[in-house]
Design an enzyme around this catalytic site. Sequence first.
Site, mmCIF file in Angstrom:
data_model
loop_
_atom_site.group_PDB
_atom_site.id
_atom_site.type_symbol
_atom_site.label_atom_id
_atom_site.label_comp_id
_atom_site.label_asym_id
_atom_site.label_seq_id
_atom_site.Cartn_x
_atom_site.Cartn_y
_atom_site.Cartn_z
ATOM 1 N N HIS A 130 51.915 -14.320 -7.325
ATOM 2 C CA HIS A 130 51.069 -15.502 -7.526
ATOM 3 C C HIS A 130 49.574 -15.215 -7.464
ATOM 4 O O HIS A 130 48.775 -16.140 -7.423
ATOM 5 C CB HIS A 130 51.369 -16.564 -6.459
ATOM 6 C CG HIS A 130 52.747 -17.123 -6.503
ATOM 7 N ND1 HIS A 130 53.060 -18.287 -7.174
ATOM 8 C CD2 HIS A 130 53.899 -16.682 -5.962
ATOM 9 C CE1 HIS A 130 54.353 -18.547 -7.011
ATOM 10 N NE2 HIS A 130 54.886 -17.578 -6.285
ATOM 11 N N LYS A 188 41.340 -29.240 -4.325
ATOM 12 C CA LYS A 188 42.156 -28.038 -4.173
ATOM 13 C C LYS A 188 41.604 -27.303 -2.964
ATOM 14 O O LYS A 188 40.558 -27.685 -2.428
ATOM 15 C CB LYS A 188 42.094 -27.155 -5.421
ATOM 16 C CG LYS A 188 40.673 -26.878 -5.931
ATOM 17 C CD LYS A 188 40.683 -26.061 -7.238
ATOM 18 C CE LYS A 188 40.874 -26.900 -8.484
ATOM 19 N NZ LYS A 188 41.799 -26.388 -9.454
ATOM 20 N N ARG A 189 42.302 -26.264 -2.490
ATOM 21 C CA ARG A 189 41.762 -25.484 -1.386
ATOM 22 C C ARG A 189 40.348 -25.017 -1.724
ATOM 23 O O ARG A 189 40.053 -24.721 -2.884
ATOM 24 C CB ARG A 189 42.676 -24.292 -1.089
ATOM 25 C CG ARG A 189 43.977 -24.688 -0.434
ATOM 26 C CD ARG A 189 43.743 -25.372 0.897
ATOM 27 N NE ARG A 189 43.233 -24.420 1.858
ATOM 28 C CZ ARG A 189 43.944 -23.904 2.864
ATOM 29 N NH1 ARG A 189 45.186 -24.280 3.061
ATOM 30 N NH2 ARG A 189 43.405 -23.028 3.700
ATOM 31 N N LYS A 224 37.490 -20.418 -6.665
ATOM 32 C CA LYS A 224 37.713 -21.708 -7.348
ATOM 33 C C LYS A 224 36.390 -22.409 -7.679
ATOM 34 O O LYS A 224 36.356 -23.395 -8.392
ATOM 35 C CB LYS A 224 38.595 -22.616 -6.489
ATOM 36 C CG LYS A 224 40.012 -22.073 -6.270
ATOM 37 C CD LYS A 224 40.822 -22.972 -5.338
ATOM 38 C CE LYS A 224 42.150 -22.365 -4.891
ATOM 39 N NZ LYS A 224 43.221 -22.469 -5.904
ATOM 40 N N THR A 235 48.224 -25.597 -10.775
ATOM 41 C CA THR A 235 49.256 -26.569 -11.138
ATOM 42 C C THR A 235 48.691 -27.990 -11.106
ATOM 43 O O THR A 235 49.230 -28.879 -11.760
ATOM 44 C CB THR A 235 50.458 -26.475 -10.171
ATOM 45 O OG1 THR A 235 49.964 -26.351 -8.836
ATOM 46 C CG2 THR A 235 51.338 -25.292 -10.512
ATOM 47 N N LYS A 245 48.996 -31.718 -13.389
ATOM 48 C CA LYS A 245 49.196 -33.066 -12.841
ATOM 49 C C LYS A 245 48.139 -34.035 -13.376
ATOM 50 O O LYS A 245 48.444 -35.173 -13.721
ATOM 51 C CB LYS A 245 49.149 -33.017 -11.303
ATOM 52 C CG LYS A 245 50.282 -32.199 -10.702
ATOM 53 C CD LYS A 245 50.067 -31.870 -9.232
ATOM 54 C CE LYS A 245 51.048 -30.757 -8.815
ATOM 55 N NZ LYS A 245 50.740 -30.189 -7.484
HETATM 56 F F1 GPW Z 1 48.038 -15.391 -2.585
HETATM 57 N N1 GPW Z 1 48.711 -19.406 -4.486
HETATM 58 C C1 GPW Z 1 48.574 -20.176 -3.357
HETATM 59 F F2 GPW Z 1 49.429 -15.435 -4.206
HETATM 60 O O1 GPW Z 1 48.520 -21.400 -3.404
HETATM 61 F F3 GPW Z 1 50.099 -15.746 -2.207
HETATM 62 N N2 GPW Z 1 48.542 -19.557 -2.139
HETATM 63 C C2 GPW Z 1 48.668 -18.213 -2.013
HETATM 64 O O2 GPW Z 1 48.605 -17.688 -0.893
HETATM 65 C C3 GPW Z 1 48.880 -17.442 -3.188
HETATM 66 C C4 GPW Z 1 48.861 -18.064 -4.410
HETATM 67 C C5 GPW Z 1 49.105 -15.979 -3.055
HETATM 68 C C6 GPW Z 1 48.729 -20.140 -5.774
HETATM 69 C C7 GPW Z 1 47.804 -19.596 -6.843
HETATM 70 O O3 GPW Z 1 46.508 -19.455 -6.307
HETATM 71 C C8 GPW Z 1 47.782 -20.597 -7.995
HETATM 72 O O4 GPW Z 1 47.005 -20.134 -9.068
HETATM 73 C C9 GPW Z 1 49.216 -20.864 -8.491
HETATM 74 O O5 GPW Z 1 49.232 -21.922 -9.401
HETATM 75 C C10 GPW Z 1 50.128 -21.213 -7.317
HETATM 76 O O6 GPW Z 1 50.047 -20.222 -6.289
HETATM 77 C C11 GPW Z 1 51.571 -21.342 -7.739
HETATM 78 O O7 GPW Z 1 51.973 -20.256 -8.513
#
Ligand code: GPW
Length: 838
Positions: free
Chosen positions: A374, A567-568, A573, A678, A682
Amino acid sequence: VEASIPEPQREAWLKNQASAFKDKEGFEHEVVRHVETTLARSLYNCDEVAAYSATALAFRDRLILEWNRTQQRQTFTDSKRVYYLSLEFLMGRALDNAMLNVKQKDLARDGLADLGFRIEDVIQQEHDAALGNGGLGRLAACFLDSLASLNFPAWGYGLRYRYGIFKQEIIDGYQVEVPDYWLDFNPWEFPRHDVTVDIQFYGSVQKKTDEAGKPVFHWDAGETVKAVAYDVPIPGYDTPTTNNLRLWSSKAASGEFDFQKFNSGDYESSVADQQRAETISAVLYPNDNLDRGKELRLKQQYFWVAASLYDIVRRFKKTKRSWKEFPQQVAIQLNDTHPTLAIVELQRILIDLEGLEWNEAWDIVVNTFGYTNHTVLPEALEKWSVPLIQHLLPRHLQIIYDINLYFLQKVEREFPDEHELLREVSIIEESQPKMVRMAYLAIVGSHKVNGVAELHSDLIKTTIFKDFVRIFGPDKFTNVTNGITPRRWLHQANPRLSELIASKTGGHDFLKDLKKLNQLEHYVEDKEFRKEWAEIKYANKVRLAKHIKASTGVTVNPASLFDVQVKRIHEYKRQQMNIFGAIHRYLTLKDLSPEERQKQLPRVSIFGGKAAPGYWMAKQIIHLINSVGSVVNNDKDIGDLLKVVFLEDYNVSKAEIIIPASDLSEHISTAGTEASGTSNMKFVLNGGLIIGTCDGANIEITREIGEPNIFLFGNLAEDVEALRHDHRYGKSNPLDPKLVRVFEEIEKGTFGNPQDFAGMISAVREHGDYYLVSDDFSSYIEAHAEVDKAYRDQEGWITKSITSVAGMGFFSSDRCIHEYAEEIWNVEPLKADQAGDA
Ligand code: GPW
């Protein structure tokens, strides 16, 4: 199984089988019964909390019946199961979702009204289940909804944190973290005190030989902790399937506490042992896209992975199949590298406990696992120090070394002259101390690796994992673009829009087949439809304006353009670029004459999101947003023309209010840094337009809805490296004068003590501008000018909005799950008759 129960007993059971309420009266009866018995209250002291509790209990009873039937059917059909291992499940509220998925919300609304309650108020009493940080955790929740809605036999496995993500308060413009103790009353979980697993830590490994002279390894534990299962029912939308999310809670293995120590007067250490055990599942780590390498986190990972695998293996063993059939019965998906130890644990079970040969075991392991990546951000790629693993999991470290040895031998055979390559791809990084690279371990131990959007999946193949593409071939790597569940993110969050769409597309089928949205294209020119479309957006904005007033005290005009970034908070970002842009807008408005000013388009800049508690720069960004807000919102020259608000404690239930109310949302990460995103999906699904970079899923959204319907700007991923290089060597273009002026104004003290924001400015001006804010600022401001122009043409805007929604069918998480099922898991859903319709 059934035949083994004697006939008279069976009869007694069947005669007394529990059944779900069937009508409004039945529902009311259940609510009153729960108020009067379970909650020990009455008509005279039933407040909204009690009404919520009783309603939730009534629906929970209903779900658990379906849950039981589903589990029986899945066992009976003996089909392959999917296990989704995720350290985060960001579920939000369950009641509204449960009522909608079992199609009983209207009945519940009427029933509650009879009892004197408004259903909206009752729903609001629920505390969010916030066992996640952001996108990764919410994706897991959307996937569970789709798996159940598509009748897949699937389980989620996670941790039952006592504290979810902290609650954010804004005090004097600063973020303050408050613990989120959410388990006070949680009707949605079923404790299974009979489903427990003992989990070992520390200790040492003894090598012995068996009768045949073969070496066997025995791990003597230094500490044992008990994992207790808590089950959360996951109802499918309009299906008979209610799947299970199993969350593990830790407790002392020796019961309450050590009575020996207690009786000998050593109270403190007897309690300390118990507390140490319970600490494992106590808190969710609040970092998003960041690995901090803490020992307790590694303990959490192993605790959860070992309990889950024990459970999965136990279930498999009941089928009495041979081990080689394991991958035909079991697919395990790793949500990022957090559960990578599962690969090692399964190998350990097979060779140490079940006595399989290494190669036979390893084939089973690799065919069982799939790994989803991710992120490409280096600071988020997990690494664990070898000494730490050696200490906590001595046998696992040996197995990791063996996995690495066989892997490197293969690489050496296939690329004999490339000595650098061995060091590059080694699972062990030869640093001081040595580190285990979890992503490499996950790749080597899985049969498929996927990214979460096309650009991201291409990037991992050409950058961080490029050597592995050469070693394993390109077919091991694939893409599954993320999706979202239209049930929660349209039907639940935006009921009026869902009804309007249903009225034009032949009912609510689009919620199960989102491609049906394309029928909306026929109504783009329909006057009545367009009017209703615009009215719904306006009503959602009024609802959000009320929330803004209540939570911040700021009055916003719902006729303004609502510009949202929730978002975070993270530098990649680029909320800092957004607030710099808002300052620029403010300064521009101030420059105008009062007459000119009145011709400008009114805007509300809405921010929301949590900063990791230790992320200093992110906290500075929050502080600047609030400081700008307190100046701008009180400037008489500006009035409604610009408001800047920061909504505290952004979470799933607030997202359900914010997202349907946006005109424009911001997805403006530095190109190549946001794996997918994501919330972009939405927002568009709810008729909002987006301003964004060519990053993550924005690119595919553009393809699906058409270029004219999105405001793209900024440099491309392919240019990022060169731009960063230029910054490092002082070869960048001079800063845009607009940005210079923004910095000067901050430094003059217009928004409070400039010292408080010096870090944000110097990151751009002096420290290499890693996230390329200066490179993208001009085109960002231009894109916003395009937005203003487009929004002034309200009819044109409505056309864009409808056309965009019509194109969003691709982004259902149902489509994702079908792709995973087909390409990675090789599983099929239960057919309607198997699923229980018969
Ligand atoms: F670092 N994402 C997240 F890849 O929300 F683990 N937290 C995390 O710790 C990580 C990824 C990690 C997010 C991505 O930033 C986002 O772009 C993506 O849409 C989401 O994971 C779901 O795939």
